[in-house]
Scaffold this active site. Structure first.
Site, short mmCIF file in Angstrom:
data_model
loop_
_atom_site.label_atom_id
_atom_site.label_comp_id
_atom_site.label_asym_id
_atom_site.label_seq_id
_atom_site.Cartn_x
_atom_site.Cartn_y
_atom_site.Cartn_z
CG LEU A 68 -1.82 -1.30 1.40
CD1 LEU A 68 -2.62 -1.41 2.68
CD2 LEU A 68 -2.50 -1.63 0.19
CG HIS A 184 11.25 -13.11 -1.26
ND1 HIS A 184 10.57 -12.92 -2.58
CD2 HIS A 184 12.63 -12.63 -1.95
CE1 HIS A 184 11.01 -12.56 -3.50
NE2 HIS A 184 12.27 -12.25 -3.20
CG ASP A 310 3.48 -9.84 -5.46
OD1 ASP A 310 4.53 -10.38 -6.42
OD2 ASP A 310 3.90 -9.13 -4.60
CG HIS A 314 6.00 0.60 -9.47
ND1 HIS A 314 6.99 0.82 -8.55
CD2 HIS A 314 6.27 -0.65 -9.42
CE1 HIS A 314 7.52 -0.13 -8.02
NE2 HIS A 314 6.71 -1.17 -8.63
#
Lengths: 430, 325, 182
Positions: A68, A184, A310, A314
């Site tokens: 976020l 990850h 995911d 941007h």
């Protein structure tokens, strides 16, 4: 906006995978909680109704990974804007990773996020806290405090641990409090600053490659640690078919391991980067058609229990440069459900199973009583019209980020209503 | 139309004429042959007293080099001047981008100077495509090398050299030796050789310097130099960069030379009239010894002069012409 | 409508060429030129020049020019995909040059040819011989020796076809006439 105390959703097809329900059932809500299913109780008077004829009524979606950008990168997006985008996508619960700025490694940051979420009020935001201080991979964070403040899981974001020993300690300390470690799976040295899947296409395009082994080496190591320590781990975002196979074997051997995959990995492959389209620059990278098929099988048989967005919004500049210099990530909240339902169209899995991967599956991974329509639970509901054709257009997106390779794609289902705790947080206007 | 053809058709205008020269991929054999034929015409210009033709007089060609390079930049400058164009040379590495200016902003500022063509060299694969996608419609882009992806003018001057010495590609065996993985020259050469119908294209390299799935590029892979150059008509040696030793890709230049260095003795395995090529600059004693570099089979110096003719051809063909009416 | 019709037979053309050769010999005598070189402009001028070169028994080999790089209309039409390289197998400095073309109309081709020749060196003189001279001049260019000056209607195009046999064709469309050559 005056929200009614009582609300009935009528004539819909109720799909609640957690309770194995798929039937024509009405849903009745009282004071933000699910009050009854089927016929309304005698003393129940609905102040408002929603006619869901021909539509699907299911639990609000749970997204295990959505960035976020607050605090720290408000030029890309904010909790307010992204909550709206989530609501439009039928998503009522968002988990945000700890790599904000500052990182979510203190209760103060958790509190900041919680308050911003409340102010916007469009989605429940559950932070994933940092395993190490400042995500530096060296010192453990105050995990008990983070859990108390509201973190539902812990991870080290995209950053590596200082050593495998530290990773082990972090997992074990988290397990003290029953917290799941989100991992990850990427070995940073093998990744070697690559930006595309190491395969025939990257070779032709001269793009530095990220080999499959960068993921499978990490998965193998982490599975071995899980076996050693019996810690509950979750692989956040796999991309390689071999990784899915390894996880399947581990689950067969009863290791406490789960995994999720980003929706785009189930549709796109490395063939899609051929024009150097920076919207297809993602991490982990888009891999081959074979990998996609294996991931789809793993979704179908439940090895991978959740599909997530995911989401990584941007600003335009981040994607307007030659491919290797662009930031990876897709603005994905608004395509999570459509891409998942497309799998149903393509006969990868059934509709109830698809909804499970977005509701009961993520809830199980988090160990939370969400993503289900039990009596007395929070009325988080999503209503979907399965016969509404629409096209994804940049100017119509609610997210601040328009960085998605799915612009122009046609979809055939659309969310018409989203309710969070019984409140209508999104209604489609047409 | 498959995705490759579609995206590389950014290189062609609506009439199928060359508009940008970004990569060999996506260009037809006919078009590549036309470039070679045009280059033949321009090669004659170099032999005259006045080494210029007025073809591009009044046009402005800007060299945008984000990676320093004296050799390539100079040949492009010379080629442009021989076409009577005005040339601007900008070494961006020194100025704007180090101040944080985005590539797009640099582009917009330059477009305001009424340029007709950019010759671009950049460290990122895909940079030339990116610039072509964002440049104003009247500007043509020539790729002088983008990351590891492509160096199409180099490949064409190599094809020109091969055609002058050997003629028909369909009977030729060509070997490319060295660091293929990091080489944009090699990628473009492989594509050009295959498009022009070369009988066999061979890569000779240690495992660490080969790209993944190398065969999918349309080549045969060898790890042994002797075996690889047996009976070939053309040997192309690639430059080995020092960084490869630091990146744990090779132990030493010494071992590389022992295994892959071209010597007169090793060259015996090739056909007796085989030619030796190198894009330059040569590391003597690493890729080859001086005997070979200066020997009768070496055409390395010719490659340089061919480079000017080929670039003249490409620039003339890609220069945007005004629409009628 | 594209109509094409033969304007002159191959035999008649051969007659014209002989006439040009004789006229050139007279010019050489007038100017005291003993050792000229010949340059033919592609494509038709080169065909003619081959014959004249032989008939005049010129010592040096024949030169040919493709004026593609010197045209004044590059910015409108771009590069021709079929360019034959210019080939001058002799030094131009201080030589007397016979420049040969097939049809002289606007004069632009000759302008380009002269520019190209002067980029090779500085000739002592240039004599222009053309098979056909017709109306339509746009530059101050005049031939020294002409084969024929036909009267043409506006819109007519006259083209030399060849290389064997040579023919002269009139058409009312430029494309039809160009098709003949390529």
């Amino acid at each position: 906006m005056n929200q009614p105390r009582t609300l009935s959703i009528l004539n819909g097809r109720l799909i609640d995978p957690a309770n194995k329900v798929d039937a024509s059932l009405d849903l009745h809500i009282l004071d933000g909680k699910i009050h009854a299913l089927g016929d309304a109780p005698a003393d129940f008077k609905a102040e408002a109704t929603i006619d869901a004829s021909g539509q699907i009524v299911c639990p609000g979606l749970i997204d295990l990974s959505a960035r976020l950008r607050e605090p720290g990168e408000e030029h890309k997006a904010t909790i307010a804007s992204e909550s709206m985008a989530a609501a439009r996508g039928g998503i009522t619960t968002l988990c945000c990773p700890p790599d904000t700025s500052p990182a979510i490694d203190t209760p103060a940051v958790v509190e900041l996020i919680r308050r911003r979420a409340e102010t916007s009020g469009r989605a429940r935001i559950l932070p994933i806290g940092a395993l190490t201080k400042a995500l530096g991979g060296e010192q453990l964070s105050e995990m008990a405090a983070l859990q108390k403040a509201g973190c539902v899981a812990l991870s080290n974001g995209l950053l590596p641990f200082g050593s495998t020993l530290i990773e082990r300690r972090a997992m074990e300390y988290a397990t003290t409090f029953g917290i799941t470690t989100f991992l990850h799976p990427e070995e940073p040295h093998l990744r070697n600053q690559g930006c595309a899947h190491e395969g025939a296409i990257a070779s032709r395009l001269g793009l530095p490659g990220i080999p499959e082994a960068a993921e499978t080496v990490a998965v193998a190591r982490d599975l071995a640690l899980a076996e050693q320590t019996s810690c509950k781990i979750h692989f956040r975002g796999i991309s390689a078919g071999s990784a899915a196979r390894m996880i399947r074997r581990a689950q067969y051997d009863k290791l406490p391991v789960s995994a999720d995959v980003a929706a785009h990995q189930l549709h796109l492959t490395d063939a899609d980067i051929v024009g150097f389209d920076s919207n297809c620059h993602v991490s982990p990278p888009l891999r081959t058609k074979e990998d996609r098929e294996t991931l789809r099988s793993a979704i179908a048989d439940g090895t991978i229990g959740a599909i997530c967005s995911d989401h990584q919004p941007h600003e335009a500049d981040a994607k307007e440069a030659p491919f290797p210099s662009t930031a990876p990530g897709i603005s994905a909240l608004e395509t999570l459900l459509p891409l998942t339902l497309r799998l149903v169209e393509e006969k990868v899995l059934s509709l109830p199973d698809a909804i499970a991967r977005l509701t009961s599956g993520p809830a199980q991974i988090l160990g939370l009583p969400l993503g289900r329509l039990d009596i007395g639970r929070s009325a988080d509901v999503c209503i979907i019209d399965p016969k509404r054709q629409w096209q994804l257009k940049a100017e119509e997106m609610l997210s601040c980020g328009h960085n998605t390779p799915f612009l122009g794609w046609e979809f055939s289902s659309q969310v018409t209503h989203t309710l969070l705790e019984g409140r209508l947080v999104y209604q489609e206007t047409n | 139309m498959n995705a490759v053809a579609q995206t590389n058709n950014i290189q062609l205008d609506e009439n199928g004429r060359l508009r940008h020269f970004l990569s060999i991929e996506g260009l037809s054999r006919e078009l590549l042959t036309e470039i070679l034929d045009q280059a033949e015409s321009f090669a004659g210009v170099a032999e005259r007293t006045v080494k210029k033709v007025p073809l591009l007089r009044g046009k402005i060609i800007t060299n945008l080099f984000f990676e320093t390079s004296t050799r390539t930049r100079t040949t492009f400058e010379l080629a442009a001047k021989r076409l009577s164009a005005d040339v601007l040379s900008l070494n961006i590495s020194a100025s704007s981008t180090s101040k944080g200016e985005t590539l797009l902003d640099t582009l917009r500022n330059l477009e305001a100077m009424h340029c007709d063509m950019f010759v671009v060299r950049h460290a990122d694969s895909g940079a030339a495509h990116f610039i072509a996608q964002h440049a104003a419609p009247h500007i043509s882009i020539i790729n002088a090398g983008d990351g590891r992806h492509a160096h199409p003018t180099q490949a064409m001057l190599d094809m020109f050299t091969i055609r002058r010495h050997k003629g028909d590609f369909s009977q030729l065996k060509v070997a490319i030796v060295g660091d293929i993985q990091h080489s944009r020259v090699a990628r473009s050469q492989i594509q050009a050789l295959n498009t022009l119908g070369t009988a066999e294209v061979r890569l000779i390299s240690p495992r660490t310097l080969l790209p993944a799935h190398a065969e999918s590029l349309g080549v045969q892979v060898y790890h042994d130099l002797q075996e690889g150059i047996r009976d070939v008509d053309v040997v192309i040696m690639l430059r080995l960069q020092r960084e490869r030793m630091r990146g744990a890709l090779l132990p030493s230049e010494h071992e590389y030379y022992q295994l892959y260095g071209l010597t007169e003795e090793r060259l015996q395995a090739a056909k007796p009239d085989a030619i030796v090529m190198h894009p330059g600059p040569i590391n003597r004693g690493v890729e080859m010894d001086s005997q070979v570099a200066d020997g009768p089979r070496s055409v390395i110096l010719q490659q340089v002069s061919h480079g000017i003719a080929v670039r003249m051809a490409v620039m003339s063909m890609a220069m945007r012409i005004q629409e009628r009416g | 409508m594209n109509t094409r019709k033969e304007f002159m037979t191959p035999d008649a053309i051969d007659g014209l060429i002989k006439g040009i050769a004789d006229a050139l010999k007279a010019r050489f005598k007038e100017r005291g030129i003993t050792d000229p070189v010949m340059i033919g402009i592609h494509t038709g001028g080169a065909w003619l020049a081959e014959r004249l070169h032989q008939q005049l028994a010129i010592g040096e080999p024949l030169g040919t020019l493709d004026i593609a790089f010197y045209r004044d209309d590059f910015t409108r039409i771009g590069m021709n995909p079929q360019v034959r390289p210019s080939h001058l197998p002799f030094a131009v400095d201080d030589r007397h040059i016979i420049l040969v073309d097939d049809v002289l109309q606007t004069g632009r081709t000759i302008r380009a040819a002269l520019n190209e020749i002067f980029d090779y060196g500085r000739p002592a003189s240039v004599l222009l011989a053309t098979l056909v001279e017709r109306s339509g001049r746009e530059l101050p260019i005049e031939p020294d020796v002409v084969g024929i000056r036909p009267e043409l209607r506006p819109g007519d195009h006259i083209t030399l076809t060849g290389p064997e046999p040579l023919g002269l064709v009139i058409s009312d469309s430029k494309s039809a006439s160009r098709q003949e050559r390529e």
